[in-house]
Design an enzyme around this catalytic site. Sequence first.
Site, PDB file in Angstrom:
ATOM      1  N   ASP A 293       0.856  -1.183   0.000  1.00 33.06           N
ATOM      2  CA  ASP A 293       0.000   0.000   0.000  1.00 33.06           C
ATOM      3  C   ASP A 293       0.895   1.237   0.000  1.00 33.06           C
ATOM      4  OD1 ASP A 293      -2.287   1.606   0.155  1.00 33.06           O
ATOM      5  OD2 ASP A 293      -2.375   1.521   2.346  1.00 33.06           O
ATOM      6  N   PHE A 473      -4.864   4.664   0.314  1.00 33.12           N
ATOM      7  CA  PHE A 473      -5.945   3.770  -0.104  1.00 33.12           C
ATOM      8  C   PHE A 473      -5.634   3.013  -1.382  1.00 33.12           C
ATOM      9  CE2 PHE A 473      -7.712   7.825   1.616  1.00 33.12           C
ATOM     10  CZ  PHE A 473      -7.922   7.392   2.915  1.00 33.12           C
ATOM     11  N   HIS A 474      -4.432   2.429  -1.464  1.00 33.90           N
ATOM     12  CA  HIS A 474      -4.013   1.695  -2.655  1.00 33.90           C
ATOM     13  C   HIS A 474      -3.565   0.269  -2.332  1.00 33.90           C
ATOM     14  CE1 HIS A 474      -2.856   5.832  -4.595  1.00 33.90           C
ATOM     15  NE2 HIS A 474      -4.158   5.633  -4.589  1.00 33.90           N
ATOM     16  N   PRO A 475      -4.341  -0.520  -1.591  1.00 39.60           N
ATOM     17  CA  PRO A 475      -3.901  -1.884  -1.288  1.00 39.60           C
ATOM     18  C   PRO A 475      -3.916  -2.766  -2.533  1.00 39.60           C
ATOM     19  CG  PRO A 475      -6.163  -1.564  -0.555  1.00 39.60           C
ATOM     20  CD  PRO A 475      -5.660  -0.221  -1.007  1.00 39.60           C
TER      21      PRO A 475
END
Length: 538
Positions: A293, A473-475
């Site tokens: 992330d 918010f980039h898993p």
Amino acid sequence: MSEFDYIVVGAGSAGCVLANRLSACGRHSVLLLEAGGSDLSFWIWMPIGYGKTFYRRSVNWMYQTEPVVSLDGRTSYWPRGKVLGGSSSINAMVYIRGQPEDFEDWKAMGNPGWGWDDVLPYFKRSETNDRGRDDWRGDAGPVHVASMDRDLHPLCQEFLAAGDALQYPRNPDFNGATQEGLGFYQNTAKGGMRMSTARAYLRPARGRASLSVETRAHATRLLFEGTRATGIEYRQNGRLQTARARREVIVSAGAINSPQLLQLSGIGPGALLRDRGVEVRHDLPGVGRNLQDHLAIDFLYRSKVPTLNDQLYPWYGKLWQGLRYVLTRRGPLSLGVNQAGGFLKSRPELARPNMQVFFSPVSYTKAPPGKRPLMNPDPFPGFLMGTQPTRPTSRGHLEIRSSDPLEPVAIHPNYLDTDHDLQEMLEAARLTRRIAAAPALAKLIETEILPGRQVQSDEEMIADIRARAGTVFHPVATCRMGPNPACDVVDARLKVHGLQGLRVADASIFPTVTSGNTNAPAIMVGEKAADMVLADAS
């Protein structure tokens, strides 16, 4: 039991693409399952409304991670879309593909067909760029990508002027010939309204006889005959339903829910599954591992000149801008909050940019995660700058807590686990301050509110990072693509290692996180996956 050729689990950034492309010819029947409901909401379609949907349980899974030791034991709030369009219906809409080298890295990790020349046609096929077509951009795809230049706040020009003074290049297109430089972001929008994959791909396909869409349908486990996936079990309106797939089940539930569904179905690390009371169907250690992330640090400034706060904080300002948006689809409500930014090298000797910068001509004090929407800016003029290292080396994991499909997974982000990542976060903070100190911005800053000028030494800045840094918010990567079943989950054709009739196609298959926002690459995965599925069916 109903039967379909293909079952797609999850109507998100990739799932809507698959539903459209697989049903287009009319020869294949497709079932699309979505745990959430309709995307027909004012707060979803109005771009700035994402501050509301980020904290609305009706459209959002609203996950919380486990406490993160390296972040002073803080938990991290992870919004994920639970609605048609998935996270493309609640994100900040910034359209970034990543660097060509990202995909060359994917190919070098043992994934033929995923290099830059392989994926670029799918990026182009998926988009209509409002600036037109060229060697890198498309002009006839479902996803409309909009420039925001005409409604940008004037402060954005001062941000670029600060970059000029530091000799950072200006870049008119972060998705063009090069990513490096500062400029204005483009959004996934059309006509002043959000362009989610539900709007772009699903809405045009809803009338097809070959496509069935079931909402409020929470997948609980995959069904098998031996090692072949044959269908899905899901809960809808309090009843347990099943559907059969004659050809394939494609899991597109996202970086959290896709590995969760696999683990609930007995696919994952054997010892973990047995401990959670799940019968092991296929011991696949990589399911839920390799979690990556982006982590960022924000700096908050009080301004000497008006910012968007002055327009949006007073009740009459909200009323005026609301009327302006309803009547014209123009103004700040038609934009994302991140208006300017870019990609820079924190050290000149680097071969490619390692930092993404965000500039927002608005400031706000965040509510405790999950408690109330972030709709009101500060009552004084202010702006934000944030910077994130683009390619972290720390790896986390997630795992089911029990065999209950309704219980959220335990998420362990493992941020800042490597010295490299901690050093890059420190460089990110220093870079932000460097831009703020350039004359064009320095003359506008009354004071640095956070972290404050008292924070100066490396030790003080690292302490601030541990106290305040947060997810972007980039898993990704929890069902990683690669050739080794001992640590990877799917092969280069997105088929789950050791099983038949089952693929995963979403951001969970990324081998590594891309350099920037992840929605555009997730859409690309949906496009490429659809071609693979159709090719195997011919």
